[in-house]
Design a protein around this motif. Structure first.
Motif, PDB file in Angstrom:
ATOM      1  N   TRP A 119       0.827  -1.205   0.000  1.00 13.25           N
ATOM      2  CA  TRP A 119       0.000   0.000   0.000  1.00 13.25           C
ATOM      3  C   TRP A 119       0.865   1.260   0.000  1.00 13.25           C
ATOM      4  N   LEU A 120       2.118   1.136   0.450  1.00 11.26           N
ATOM      5  CA  LEU A 120       3.007   2.295   0.438  1.00 11.26           C
ATOM      6  C   LEU A 120       3.310   2.736  -0.987  1.00 11.26           C
ATOM      7  N   ILE A 121       3.363   1.764  -1.908  1.00  2.00           N
ATOM      8  CA  ILE A 121       3.579   2.107  -3.317  1.00  2.00           C
ATOM      9  C   ILE A 121       2.400   2.914  -3.850  1.00  2.00           C
ATOM     10  N   LEU A 122       1.189   2.479  -3.489  1.00  2.00           N
ATOM     11  CA  LEU A 122      -0.004   3.209  -3.904  1.00  2.00           C
ATOM     12  C   LEU A 122      -0.004   4.616  -3.309  1.00  2.00           C
ATOM     13  N   ALA A 123       0.349   4.724  -2.023  1.00  2.00           N
ATOM     14  CA  ALA A 123       0.390   6.031  -1.370  1.00  2.00           C
ATOM     15  C   ALA A 123       1.408   6.942  -2.045  1.00  2.00           C
ATOM     16  N   SER A 124       2.575   6.400  -2.375  1.00  2.52           N
ATOM     17  CA  SER A 124       3.606   7.180  -3.048  1.00  2.52           C
ATOM     18  C   SER A 124       3.121   7.671  -4.412  1.00  2.52           C
ATOM     19  N   THR A 125       2.403   6.810  -5.125  1.00  2.00           N
ATOM     20  CA  THR A 125       1.876   7.181  -6.444  1.00  2.00           C
ATOM     21  C   THR A 125       0.835   8.288  -6.326  1.00  2.00           C
ATOM     22  N   VAL A 126      -0.051   8.161  -5.337  1.00  2.00           N
ATOM     23  CA  VAL A 126      -1.098   9.181  -5.130  1.00  2.00           C
ATOM     24  C   VAL A 126      -0.468  10.520  -4.766  1.00  2.00           C
ATOM     25  N   ILE A 127       0.520  10.502  -3.867  1.00  2.00           N
ATOM     26  CA  ILE A 127       1.183  11.742  -3.457  1.00  2.00           C
ATOM     27  C   ILE A 127       1.887  12.380  -4.646  1.00  2.00           C
ATOM     28  N   SER A 128       2.507  11.553  -5.481  1.00  2.00           N
ATOM     29  CA  SER A 128       3.179  12.065  -6.673  1.00  2.00           C
ATOM     30  C   SER A 128       2.180  12.747  -7.606  1.00  2.00           C
ATOM     31  N   GLY A 129       1.010  12.122  -7.786  1.00  2.00           N
ATOM     32  CA  GLY A 129      -0.017  12.703  -8.641  1.00  2.00           C
ATOM     33  C   GLY A 129      -0.567  13.997  -8.081  1.00  2.00           C
ATOM     34  N   VAL A 130      -0.849  14.013  -6.775  1.00  2.03           N
ATOM     35  CA  VAL A 130      -1.370  15.224  -6.138  1.00  2.03           C
ATOM     36  C   VAL A 130      -0.344  16.343  -6.216  1.00  2.03           C
ATOM     37  N   ASN A 131       0.928  16.003  -5.996  1.00  2.00           N
ATOM     38  CA  ASN A 131       1.996  17.000  -6.071  1.00  2.00           C
ATOM     39  C   ASN A 131       2.059  17.634  -7.462  1.00  2.00           C
ATOM     40  N   ALA A 132       1.936  16.796  -8.490  1.00  2.00           N
ATOM     41  CA  ALA A 132       1.975  17.309  -9.866  1.00  2.00           C
ATOM     42  C   ALA A 132       0.788  18.219 -10.151  1.00  2.00           C
ATOM     43  N   ILE A 133      -0.401  17.828  -9.683  1.00  2.00           N
ATOM     44  CA  ILE A 133      -1.608  18.634  -9.911  1.00  2.00           C
ATOM     45  C   ILE A 133      -1.501  19.980  -9.205  1.00  2.00           C
ATOM     46  N   VAL A 134      -1.070  19.957  -7.923  1.00  2.00           N
ATOM     47  CA  VAL A 134      -0.943  21.197  -7.146  1.00  2.00           C
ATOM     48  C   VAL A 134       0.102  22.113  -7.775  1.00  2.00           C
ATOM     49  N   PHE A 182       8.917   4.954  -0.708  1.00  2.00           N
ATOM     50  CA  PHE A 182       9.559   3.985  -1.594  1.00  2.00           C
ATOM     51  C   PHE A 182      10.635   3.216  -0.844  1.00  2.00           C
ATOM     52  N   ALA A 183      11.439   3.925  -0.041  1.00  2.00           N
ATOM     53  CA  ALA A 183      12.482   3.259   0.744  1.00  2.00           C
ATOM     54  C   ALA A 183      11.871   2.256   1.714  1.00  2.00           C
ATOM     55  N   ALA A 184      10.761   2.646   2.354  1.00  2.00           N
ATOM     56  CA  ALA A 184      10.096   1.743   3.295  1.00  2.00           C
ATOM     57  C   ALA A 184       9.569   0.506   2.583  1.00  2.00           C
ATOM     58  N   ALA A 185       8.954   0.702   1.414  1.00  2.89           N
ATOM     59  CA  ALA A 185       8.421  -0.442   0.663  1.00  2.89           C
ATOM     60  C   ALA A 185       9.546  -1.363   0.229  1.00  2.89           C
ATOM     61  N   PHE A 186      10.638  -0.800  -0.270  1.00  2.00           N
ATOM     62  CA  PHE A 186      11.759  -1.591  -0.763  1.00  2.00           C
ATOM     63  C   PHE A 186      12.420  -2.384   0.360  1.00  2.00           C
ATOM     64  N   LEU A 187      12.670  -1.724   1.494  1.00  2.93           N
ATOM     65  CA  LEU A 187      13.408  -2.370   2.578  1.00  2.93           C
ATOM     66  C   LEU A 187      12.530  -3.328   3.381  1.00  2.93           C
ATOM     67  N   LEU A 188      11.322  -2.893   3.726  1.00  8.19           N
ATOM     68  CA  LEU A 188      10.468  -3.734   4.559  1.00  8.19           C
ATOM     69  C   LEU A 188      10.001  -4.988   3.821  1.00  8.19           C
ATOM     70  N   ALA A 189       9.910  -4.907   2.493  1.00  7.54           N
ATOM     71  CA  ALA A 189       9.444  -6.058   1.716  1.00  7.54           C
ATOM     72  C   ALA A 189      10.567  -6.997   1.299  1.00  7.54           C
ATOM     73  N   ASN A 218       9.600  20.535  -1.113  1.00  9.17           N
ATOM     74  CA  ASN A 218      10.499  19.386  -1.051  1.00  9.17           C
ATOM     75  C   ASN A 218       9.935  18.283  -0.161  1.00  9.17           C
ATOM     76  N   GLY A 219       9.048  18.683   0.750  1.00  8.64           N
ATOM     77  CA  GLY A 219       8.425  17.686   1.617  1.00  8.64           C
ATOM     78  C   GLY A 219       7.638  16.660   0.823  1.00  8.64           C
ATOM     79  N   PHE A 220       6.945  17.092  -0.250  1.00  8.59           N
ATOM     80  CA  PHE A 220       6.189  16.172  -1.096  1.00  8.59           C
ATOM     81  C   PHE A 220       7.127  15.155  -1.754  1.00  8.59           C
ATOM     82  N   LEU A 221       8.268  15.657  -2.233  1.00  8.39           N
ATOM     83  CA  LEU A 221       9.226  14.769  -2.887  1.00  8.39           C
ATOM     84  C   LEU A 221       9.853  13.806  -1.888  1.00  8.39           C
ATOM     85  N   GLU A 222      10.212  14.321  -0.719  1.00  3.62           N
ATOM     86  CA  GLU A 222      10.894  13.478   0.258  1.00  3.62           C
ATOM     87  C   GLU A 222       9.980  12.407   0.825  1.00  3.62           C
TER      88      GLU A 222
END
Length: 206
Positions: A24-39, A58-65, A48-52
C-alpha cells in the motif's frame, strides 16, 4: 528441528503480513506524486516535503518487503550452473549462500544501521532541503528491513535443512497463491464496490 520449523512458520507469517500491507506504500507514493503534480501545475506551489515523503515511502516499501521477497523466492538469481544440478545440490548451494553471504551482510548492516538510526533520532536530524522532513523515520527502515530479511534468511535456512533431512517438501517449489499486487488490486476493487454501494444507498435515501 520441529521447534525450529515452528519458528520458521512464525517468521514466514510475519513477513507475509508485512508484504501484504507494505505494498500500500507504493499506492500512497503514487497518489502523493499525482497530487503533487496537480498542485504544482494548478496552483504553482510545491514543496520538497512532497518529494521526500515519496522517497521515504519507496524506501520503506523496498526495505520492509525484502524479507517477503525472499520468502516468495523473487530475488534475482543466476542459476546457469545450479539449474543443471540435482535438487539436493541446489539446496546445499542455498544453505551455503544463507550462512556465508546473506546472514553476514544483514548482520553487518544492522551493526552499522542501528547506531546510525539512533544518532539521527537523538539529534532529531532534519533534511537540509528547504521544507524537508525529519530524517530518522527513513533511517529506521534500514534496521527494520534488514532485521526482517535476516529473520527470513534464518527461516529459509531452517526449511532447507529440514528438506535435506526429509522432514518437509521442497521449500523452493512455487506455490499457487495470489501475489501481493493481485491482493492489492482486489482490495482496491472491493473498496470501490463498497463506495459505489454506499453512494447508491445514499441516493435512494434522498
Amino acid at each position: 528441528m520441529q521447534a525450529l520449523l515452528k519458528f520458521s512458520r512464525g517468521i514466514d507469517w510475519l513477513n507475509s503480513l508485512v508484504g501484504k500491507y507494505v505494498i500500500w506504500l507504493i499506492l500512497a507514493s503514487t497518489v502523493i506524486s499525482g497530487v503533487n503534480a496537480i498542485v504544482r501545475k494548478a496552483f504553482n506551489y510545491s514543496s520538497n516535503g512532497f518529494l521526500e515523503v515519496q522517497w521515504y515511502l519507496f524506501a520503506a516499501a523496498f526495505l520492509l518487503a525484502a524479507g517477503y521477497t525472499l520468502l516468495q523466492g523473487e530475488h534475482v538469481r543466476v542459476d546457469v550452473v545450479a539449474s543443471r544440478l540435482s535438487k539436493r545440490a541446489q539446496i546445499w548451494i542455498d544453505v551455503f549462500g544463507f550462512v556465508f553471504f546473506l546472514t553476514p551482510v544483514c548482520l553487518v548492516i544492522l551493526w552499522y544501521g542501528i547506531p546510525f538510526f539512533i544518532q539521527g533520532y537523538t539529534s532529531n536530524e532534519m533534511s537540509s532541503n528547504a521544507g524537508g522532513l525529519i530524517r530518522w523515520p527513513v533511517y529506521l527502515m534500514m534496521p527494520l528491513g534488514f532485521g526482517l530479511l535476516l529473520l527470513q534468511s534464518l527461516s529459509e535456512l531452517i526449511k532447507r535443512l529440514a528438506f535435506l533431512q526429509g522432514l518437509i517438501d521442497d521449500p523452493t517449489a512455487k506455490k499457487a497463491e495470489k501475489s501481493a499486487e493481485e491482493e492489492l488490486a482486489e482490495s482496491i476493487r472491493r473498496l470501490a464496490e463498497a463506495a459505489k454501494g454506499h453512494d447508491t444507498s445514499a441516493a435512494k435515501a434522498d
